[in-house]
Write an enzyme that holds these catalytic residues in place. Structure first.
Site, PDB file in Angstrom:
ATOM      1  N   HIS A 199       0.817  -1.214   0.000  1.00  0.00           N
ATOM      2  CA  HIS A 199       0.000   0.000   0.000  1.00  0.00           C
ATOM      3  C   HIS A 199       0.847   1.257   0.000  1.00  0.00           C
ATOM      4  CE1 HIS A 199      -4.219  -1.227   0.090  1.00  0.00           C
ATOM      5  NE2 HIS A 199      -3.734  -2.353   0.547  1.00  0.00           N
ATOM      6  N   GLU A 444     -11.678 -10.264  -4.465  1.00  0.00           N
ATOM      7  CA  GLU A 444     -10.227 -10.199  -4.229  1.00  0.00           C
ATOM      8  C   GLU A 444      -9.696 -11.447  -3.523  1.00  0.00           C
ATOM      9  OE1 GLU A 444      -9.492  -6.760  -1.797  1.00  0.00           O
ATOM     10  OE2 GLU A 444     -11.361  -7.031  -0.688  1.00  0.00           O
ATOM     11  N   ASP A 468      -4.977  -7.793  -4.045  1.00  0.00           N
ATOM     12  CA  ASP A 468      -5.155  -8.910  -3.111  1.00  0.00           C
ATOM     13  C   ASP A 468      -5.462 -10.216  -3.831  1.00  0.00           C
ATOM     14  OD1 ASP A 468      -4.549  -7.942  -0.577  1.00  0.00           O
ATOM     15  OD2 ASP A 468      -6.516  -7.032  -0.325  1.00  0.00           O
ATOM     16  N   CYS A 515     -10.415  -2.319  -9.939  1.00  0.00           N
ATOM     17  CA  CYS A 515      -9.939  -1.157  -9.188  1.00  0.00           C
ATOM     18  C   CYS A 515      -8.545  -1.368  -8.615  1.00  0.00           C
ATOM     19  CB  CYS A 515     -10.908  -0.792  -8.067  1.00  0.00           C
ATOM     20  SG  CYS A 515     -11.091  -2.067  -6.798  1.00  0.00           S
TER      21      CYS A 515
END
Length: 584
Positions: A199, A444, A468, A515
């Site tokens: 992240h 995910e 993920d 996304c």
């Protein structure tokens, strides 16, 4: 100064050239920002006042000592008072503020770190241990400063005065720390650890600054104020480059800037393929203020509002997590800013590499533990508060609610029941919201991708979180740089799961978006188009590059080639075919 090159993992494209700013672990505890010229002397006085306050506190401690107190206590206070009076503490940080425009806390920590390093070199053990006395004195001053700290000033806006160009060098930087560097004079970052899709890397891309991670010992090899070049495309960092190398990279940087300016002409151009198929290009955001960048890039909506960034770090700062009204205001702000365009708000996705508080690391494997919807269902009051806030914001524009990490039917049902509960509460209180708000699931987890029928029967739309999905499919910790080379979005298993999710969702009449980071990778745009994807959501900085690729794509030529790629099980064949697809 010797020149050397470090090789790491590229995470954010582009070239950055600037001075190194070493962010030590101790420095992470204080704010770092540059003070405008007109506020420098005020910042100097703030540090002087804090030092004077600590002097008075030490004097009061000495005066209030009981008569029978050990003499060592008085001596201890005297030593600290002497340290505080030393010019290396009382004067040197002031010079740093004046010369480098650092804020007071940053200047003090910078000086203390330099002194601590000098004490580490002393052979005498007793003298070496005095480093801790210096650090304790500094902590006293920092506590005073943090109680009087001014808000972080706005970024430099004087076009006639170029801001200092600094590159952050650290062992690691959390996403919350990265957000603190928004709109400042930091133009890139380098870390010892991290992976392509941690992240931290994602936030770097959202800030649109070049970065390289996983360089192992960069924070120990690079020194303060060294000249650095980050080649974000190659993941290479060059320390103290020669004039020839510097000139070559400045020329490359100029070419990239020209190319970026050409892309700006596409802002108002609709994203339509050569054969006339319209594609939705949405933006991923972390905070409401990111909406301006999304609109500037031409996004037709927000495909992913990562709401956890409103929560992260609050516990570490002694602050309460945001309540319903605070969350509502932030969501409403984003909805209003998007001017009628849809805003997809993902419910709280914490855990793994996004803890609410650094003290939360108790699970043996946080990525497989209590995170995302699991965390929310385990904290129903917290979840209900967020659901109410999101629903309230839906009264001000088009809002969609996205639920992360769903894998089980009972999780979907419990979530939908809680949404109904939140709606019922708002109805009883006569608070407006959109009764027809759409609720979607993030796909995910491989289990979700393989059991889509139970999702399409219950949900209004799907959004594939490729970050993920890849991590869980390949059993790769995307934060662990030691296995980062195994993280492969083109693995045949990953491609099969993505393609089947898109096909199944669309067959059921549901909108399907991607996304994750694959959506913003121009090397994969045509592959996703060939799979049938018609909605991409990415960082605003990546949107125009992806749009350019879409405008140059012909679905008729792409689709048949993509089907052949999906039938292949050989990684090398897939990689070659994807390159050929991009070259069409």
């Amino acid at each position: 100064m010797a020149s050397f090159t470090l090789h790491g993992i590229p995470v954010s494209r582009g070239i950055a050239i600037g001075r190194a700013h070493l962010l030590t672990p101790a420095a992470l505890d204080v704010k770092h920002y540059l003070v405008p010229e007109e506020q420098v002397e005020a910042e100097v006085r703030r540090l002087q006042d804090a030092i004077a306050k600590v002097h008075r506190d030490l004097q009061d401690l000495w005066t209030d000592l009981p008569k029978d107190a050990p003499t060592e206590l008085g001596a201890f206070i005297d030593v600290h008072a002497l340290i505080l009076s030393d010019p290396m503490i009382s004067e040197a940080p002031l010079d740093i503020i004046r010369s480098r425009h650092y804020n007071a806390e940053w200047a003090l920590v910078t000086q203390i770190d330099e002194l601590s390093a000098q004490f580490d070199e002393i052979e005498d053990e007793y003298l070496r241990e005095r480093k801790h006395d210096i650090q304790q004195v500094a902590e006293r001053v920092l506590k005073v400063l943090m109680g009087t700290a001014l808000s972080v000033p706005p970024p430099f806006t004087d076009e006639d005065q170029a801001p200092p160009q600094m590159i952050v060098v650290a062992h690691d930087i959390s996403p919350a720390d990265m957000l603190g560097f928004r709109d400042r004079s930091f133009i890139g970052f380098v870390t010892d650890v991290g992976g392509q899709n941690s992240h931290t890397a994602i936030v770097a891309r959202s800030l649109d600054i070049p970065a390289a991670v996983g360089l192992s010992h960069a924070s120990r090899l690079i020194e303060q104020d060294d000249w650095l070049i980050i080649d974000g495309d190659a993941g290479v960092v060059i320390c103290n480059p020669s004039p020839l190398v510097m000139g070559q990279y400045r020329a490359r940087q100029a070419v990239l800037m020209k190319a970026r300016k050409r892309l700006l002409k596409l802002k108002k151009t609709p994203a339509i393929t050569k054969d006339g198929t319209a594609i939705k290009l949405m933006a991923n955001i972390e905070l409401p203020d990111d909406c301006a960048g999304a609109l500037e890039a031409g996004a037709v909506g927000v495909g992913l509002f990562r709401s956890e960034f409103l929560f992260m770090g609050r516990g570490a700062q002694g602050l309460q997590i945001p309540g319903e009204d605070e969350q509502f205001e932030q969501y409403r702000k984003a909805v209003v800013a998007m001017k009628g365009r849809p805003v997809t708000i993902r419910t709280l996705d914490v855990g793994a590499d996004k803890p609410l508080d650094q003290t939360e690391h108790t699970a043996l494997n946080p990525a497989l533990g209590l995170r995302a919807i699991r965390y929310c269902l385990a904290e129903p009051q917290l979840f209900l508060t967020q659901l109410r806030a999101i629903l309230r914001a839906s009264a001000f524009g088009k809002v969609r609610m996205l639920i992360p990490m769903l894998a089980h039917a009972f999780e979907i049902d419990q979530t939908l029941n809680m949404i109904e509960q939140a709606k019922a509460q708002l109805r009883d209180e006569h608070i407006k919201y959109d009764e027809a708000i759409e609720v979607g699931a993030m796909i995910e987890i491989p289990a979700a991708a393989l059991a889509l029928p139970m999702f399409v029967r219950r949900m209004d739309f799907l959004s594939i979180g490729t970050n993920d999905l890849i991590q869980y499919t390949l059993a790769i910790d995307r934060v662990d740089y030691e296995v980062a080379h195994l993280y492969n979005p083109l693995h045949p298993a990953v491609l099969h799961l993505i393609a089947s999710t898109i096909a199944t969702g669309q067959k059921a009449g549901l909108d399907v978006a991607v996304c994750g980071e694959m959506a913003g990778d121009v090397k994969l745009t045509r592959l996703l188009l060939g799979m049938g994807l018609r909605e991409f959501s990415m960082h605003p900085a990546q949107l125009l590059s992806v749009k350019q690729e879409i405008l140059n794509s012909d679905l008729g030529a792409i689709t048949s080639r993509t089907r052949r790629i999906l039938r292949s099980m050989e990684p090398s064949e897939i990689a070659t075919a994807v390159e050929q697809l991009q070259a069409l």
